[in-house]
Design an enzyme around this catalytic site. Structure first.
Site, short mmCIF file in Angstrom:
data_model
loop_
_atom_site.label_atom_id
_atom_site.label_comp_id
_atom_site.label_asym_id
_atom_site.label_seq_id
_atom_site.Cartn_x
_atom_site.Cartn_y
_atom_site.Cartn_z
N LEU A 510 0.78 -1.37 -0.07
CA LEU A 510 0.13 0.07 -0.13
C LEU A 510 0.80 1.23 0.02
CD1 LEU A 510 -2.61 -0.99 2.48
CD2 LEU A 510 -3.05 -0.81 0.22
N GLY A 511 2.03 1.19 0.55
CA GLY A 511 2.77 2.19 0.82
C GLY A 511 4.31 1.84 1.06
N GLY A 513 7.72 3.69 3.09
CA GLY A 513 8.53 4.84 3.56
C GLY A 513 9.81 4.63 3.75
N ALA A 514 10.63 5.44 4.37
CA ALA A 514 12.04 5.36 4.42
C ALA A 514 12.47 4.05 5.42
CB ALA A 514 12.92 6.44 4.93
N VAL A 518 4.10 -0.80 3.96
CA VAL A 518 2.85 -1.24 4.56
C VAL A 518 2.17 -2.02 3.35
CG1 VAL A 518 0.62 -0.31 5.02
CG2 VAL A 518 2.64 1.09 5.49
N LYS A 534 1.94 -2.81 8.65
CA LYS A 534 3.00 -2.18 8.50
C LYS A 534 4.43 -2.94 9.04
CE LYS A 534 3.45 2.55 9.48
NZ LYS A 534 3.89 3.09 8.60
N ASP A 628 6.77 13.89 11.22
CA ASP A 628 6.68 13.62 9.86
C ASP A 628 5.18 14.01 9.40
OD1 ASP A 628 7.64 13.23 7.39
OD2 ASP A 628 7.71 11.37 7.66
#
Ligand SMILES: *[C@@H]1O[C@H](CO)[C@@H](O)[C@H](O)[C@H]1NC(C)=O
Ligand SMILES: *[C@@H]1O[C@H](CO)[C@@H](O)[C@H](O)[C@H]1NC(C)=O
Ligand SMILES: *[C@@H]1O[C@H](CO)[C@@H](O)[C@H](O)[C@H]1NC(C)=O
Ligand SMILES: *[C@@H]1O[C@H](CO)[C@@H](O)[C@H](O)[C@H]1NC(C)=O
Ligand SMILES: *[C@@H]1O[C@H](CO)[C@@H](O)[C@H](O)[C@H]1NC(C)=O
Ligand SMILES: *[C@@H]1O[C@H](CO)[C@@H](O)[C@H](O)[C@H]1NC(C)=O
Ligand SMILES: *[C@@H]1O[C@H](CO)[C@@H](O)[C@H](O)[C@H]1NC(C)=O
Length: 798
Positions: A510-511, A513-514, A518, A534, A628
């Site tokens: 789904l996504g 990040g650093a 997810v 996640k 963030d």
């Protein structure tokens, strides 16, 4: 009935040419009357489209207005609160100008008269469907359009304070349980009514316009909208209506509480007519899961549940083991078909003869009296069975809820968890299982309506305390414990295997990040709840205690504007967090692309985020700084409510990652200047990022934008201050009429944003203050320039 049709048809055939040539309405003069004993007991409009008079109904008659040219002779207005009259009743325009309905013995049971005591000269059924009393000067002094029942039609308006009331059932025209009201401030709201009184429960639909409305208009072209004082309109539907030349149109607050716009063709090309009206749109979209507030039974009656059928209409179904109170009105609720479980005073309680029936994908969100966190289905079922006060239980990802009588506001929708209904097992035998194995398309989603979250948050602490005590006691009594007791209190502990299965081997991303990725997951054990899993890639190794402490701190947060953590996995090297799944993805997708949220929605979202951050900063047991904040980290639930995600992770990551070589945890364009300056990091860094994001939400453009062609960079926050000073903020808007028309709100929001992005953290307001400013609860003073050159070399305030 057939003869009625026949007469109607002959009447129209004979009369129509006359009317058309006259091109005017046929005056009903003083003294004229009709009795329902005569053959055609009604007056028609010149065009023949509408009739006013006695409509045969279940061996009685209704005084009504209806469509008289089409076979589906739908009633659009009734007199006498929809109560039918017997044979021998008469309607007369008496010589004093009163339109009077009398029964066979001459008793007047209903009347209409001029509102201002003027002398009525005649009456007429108009081509629009309006039945009107006129003065000699042809002025309207009473009209059915001004006294609507459940329907409005083209050319009809609803003034402030006026309402529509639904009828009771499909065939019973007396007053029902739902009302549509144009409130004094011009907001359109729908209510359930606590019959037999007229008191309204909380609204289950509101138009939520920020401007003052003046009228609800159904205009001649078929559009329905609220006219606004400011001059604009608020449309109830964006759909383009069919032509009123070719289609009859009406909008009715139906007996199921839904307001629908309907169409029916005026001409039948090949001699056949449609069997019923077609729905163009309806409000609310899903009445079953609408929030009915604290009181009343909701759309269906008590002890039943609401399900949207294939035609998108709500159906009310009884619990297993229950039957309809009134089989002719399924919206009235259900009663148990068995004697209730007796409450014995000695242990073990009487459970013989009772069992729990599973009813997947249902919930009764309001009837809870007890919640046990992290308990499984078996435990939940057993606990309810043994508790004589328990009528049903519900098992969701977070635990077990016990529910009391009567069960209210129940609905069936996939992914809400499983309900367990207590029934006498003798009666259970007779219930066909197919009764609830509905054929709804499985569009699996995990829904916790906001109201439930709120309700839960109030009682969560109390219940947690209770849980601790209860588990203690329960342990002593029984050895049949099948649940896994989590350390985080209210969070569920997942095994890696479970999550690997749920995500189908971490397949759908789904996504990313650093520090984490997810994935979408589906908990098969919980009737297919959708979750977001996640996976933390770079966590502090070998420090289980710290991980546990952090996770449990996140788990204790509970607020409407935060994405809820449901559970976690902490197995060897695997560190995973399980969150609610947010259907509409991230805010980013609705700001900078072709899908743009409406101005009002954007304001609500900004306010939601501010409230969520204020909660993290000030209302949690230990302050959580997000670090963030950016549109990618704001998710939208199924009602487009903003939900902050990814909070509380700062401490989970390796400490050197909060200030990495690139300097910061955070994202370019949103980070506060103190990150670069070796200054202490406080909650004010979130205020800064919020300010930048607020500008992006207001103007639907990115803070840092590379201009194509030349390499010039445009910084929205700089532009905003410039245009604010020149009082020309509207120039920053692109194709956004709604925002342009709301210049005052735009300006004050920009002022809030400018305060948030002050270079000096101490000048930035707290998030609580920001919330108040956005709500208009406090005055906003003129913001100074966000980047005063004087500040750039100031040493850190320690
Ligand atoms: C109806 O009555 C009004 C007022 O008396 C009159 O002006 C009008 O011509 C009448 N219409 C017909 C069709 O008789
Ligand atoms: C007339 O009839 C109605 C019922 O239609 C009844 O309630 C009422 O008492 C009667 N009145 C008289 C004066 O008989
Ligand atoms: C709406 O009307 C109220 C009272 O008349 C007024 O105080 C308020 O400013 C109006 N709001 C708008 C947006 O026009
Ligand atoms: C009805 O409303 C629509 C939308 O506001 C508008 O475009 C249309 O011109 C209106 N029609 C009439 C006859 O006023
Ligand atoms: C008549 O027309 C309608 C649509 O125009 C169509 O659905 C229907 O099947 C037709 N009926 C007959 C008998 O041709
Ligand atoms: C309820 O009981 C009645 C008779 O006692 C029976 O006819 C009916 O089928 C039962 N309904 C259900 C849902 O068990
Ligand atoms: C009804 O419940 C009793 C006691 O719990 C149980 O022994 C019996 O088998 C049940 N009957 C049915 C038909 O399930």
């Amino acid at each position: 009935m057939a003869s009625f049709f026949h007469h109607l048809f002959c009447f129209l055939l004979l009369q129509l040419p006359l009317f058309i040539s006259a091109q005017t309405y046929n005056n009903i003069t003083l003294g004229t009357s009709i009795s329902n004993l005569q053959e055609n007991p009604y007056w028609t409009s010149p065009s023949g489209d509408f009739a006013f008079g006695f409509y045969p109904h279940q061996n009685l008659f209704l005084l009504a207005t209806w469509y008289s040219k089409i076979p589906v002779r739908t009633i659009v207005w009734t007199a006498n609160d929809g109560k039918p009259v017997e044979r021998g009743a008469k309607i007369q325009l008496i010589s004093n100008g009163v339109l009077s309905l009398t029964t066979s013995n001459g008793t007047e049971i209903w009347k209409a008269e001029a509102i201002d005591n003027s002398q009525v000269a005649y009456a007429a059924m108009l081509n629009t469907g309006n039945f009107v009393l006129f003065t000699a000067e042809s002025r309207f002094v009473w009209a059915t359009f001004d006294n609507p029942t459940d329907t409005i039609m083209p050319n009809q308006v609803l003034d402030l304070g006026k309402k529509l009331s639904s009828r009771l059932t499909k065939e019973d025209y007396t007053i029902g349980r739902f009302e549509l009201v144009l409130q004094g401030d011009g907001n359109l709201e729908f209510y359930t009514i606590a019959r037999p009184t007229d008191s309204r429960n909380d609204p289950y639909y509101g138009s939520n316009i920020n401007d003052n409305g003046t009228q609800l208009v159904f205009n001649q072209s078929g559009y329905i909208y609220i006219t606004l004082k400011s001059g604009g309109v608020h449309s109830l539907s964006s759909a383009r209506p069919l032509s009123t030349e070719d289609y009859y149109q009406r909008a009715t607050l139906d007996y199921d509480g839904v307001f629908r716009q309907y169409t029916y063709t005026k001409v039948s090309a090949n001699g056949t007519w449609p069997e019923s009206w077609s729905t163009s749109w309806s409000l609310p979209q899903d009445i079953c899961t609408s929030n009915f507030g604290e009181f009343g039974s909701g759309v269906c009656g008590f002890n039943s549940y609401c399900r949207l059928a294939e035609d998108q209409r709500p159906v009310c179904l009884c619990l297993p083991g229950y039957s309809y109170l009134d089989p002719t009105n399924t919206f009235k609720g259900c009663i148990p078909n068995f004697t209730q479980q007796a409450c014995g005073t000695v242990e073990p309680r009487i459970v013989d003869g009772f069992e729990m029936q599973r009813l997947p994908s249902t919930n009764w969100p309001m009837g809870d009296y007890e919640r046990f966190l992290s308990m499984n289905e078996e435990w939940c079922s057993e606990t309810c069975l043994k508790d004589c006060l328990c009528a049903a239980a519900h098992i969701g990802v977070r635990g077990c809820w016990l529910k009391k009588f009567p069960l209210s506001r129940g609905y069936m929708t996939s992914g809400t968890g499983v309900s367990l209904i207590k029934v006498a097992n003798s009666s259970a035998e007779r219930i066909p299982r197919t009764a609830y194995n509905g054929n709804i398309e499985e569009d699996k989603k995990w829904i916790i309506p906001g109201s439930i979250l709120l309700a839960i948050s109030v009682v969560v602490n109390l219940l947690f305390l209770f849980l601790v005590i209860y588990i203690g006691c329960y342990k002593k009594k029984t050895k049949r414990q099948t649940y896994t007791r989590p350390f985080g209190g209210n969070l569920r502990s997942f095994t890696y295997k479970e999550l690997n299965e749920a995500t189908d081997g971490f397949k759908e991303q789904l996504g990313k990040g650093a520090f984490s990725t997810v994935y979408k997951g589906e908990l098969k054990s919980d009737s297919g709840c959708l979750v977001a899993v996640k996976r933390l890639d770079k966590v502090v190794e070998g420090n289980d205690k710290e991980f546990q402490a952090e996770v449990s701190a996140i788990g204790k947060t509970n607020q409407k504007y935060l994405v809820q953590l449901l559970g976690f996995c902490n197995e060897e090297a695997h560190r995973l967090l399980v969150y609610e799944f947010m259907k509409n993805g991230s805010l980013e997708n609705f700001l900078f692309g072709s899908l743009r949220l409406k101005w009002n929605q954007r304001i609500q979202i900004a306010l939601g985020i501010a409230r969520g951050l204020a909660y993290l900063h000030e209302d949690c047991s230990s302050q959580i700084i997000h670090c963030d904040i950016k549109p990618q980290n704001i998710l939208l639930d199924e009602s487009y409510v903003a939900r902050i995600s990814d909070f509380g992770l700062a401490k989970l990551l390796k400490s050197d990652q909060t200030r990495t070589t690139t300097g910061i945890r955070g994202t370019r364009g949103y980070v506060a200047p103190e990150w670069f300056r070796n200054m202490p990091i406080t909650a004010k860094v979130d205020v800064y990022s919020f300010g930048i994001m607020l500008l992006e939400i207001l103007f639907c453009r990115k803070n840092v934008e590379l201009k194509v062609g030349d390499e010039e960079i445009e910084i929205l926050s700089d532009l905003a201050y410039e245009y604010y000073q020149q009082k020309e903020l509207h120039l920053l808007l692109v194709n956004d009429e709604e925002a342009k028309n709301d210049g005052k709100s735009l300006e004050s929001m920009v002022m809030v944003a400018l305060w948030c992005i002050q270079e000096d953290p101490s000048l930035r307001p707290s998030m609580k203050k920001v919330t108040q400013m956005l709500e208009g609860a406090v005055e906003i003073s003129m913001p100074p320039s966000p980047n005063p050159s004087s500040f750039s070399n100031i040493s850190p305030i320690v």
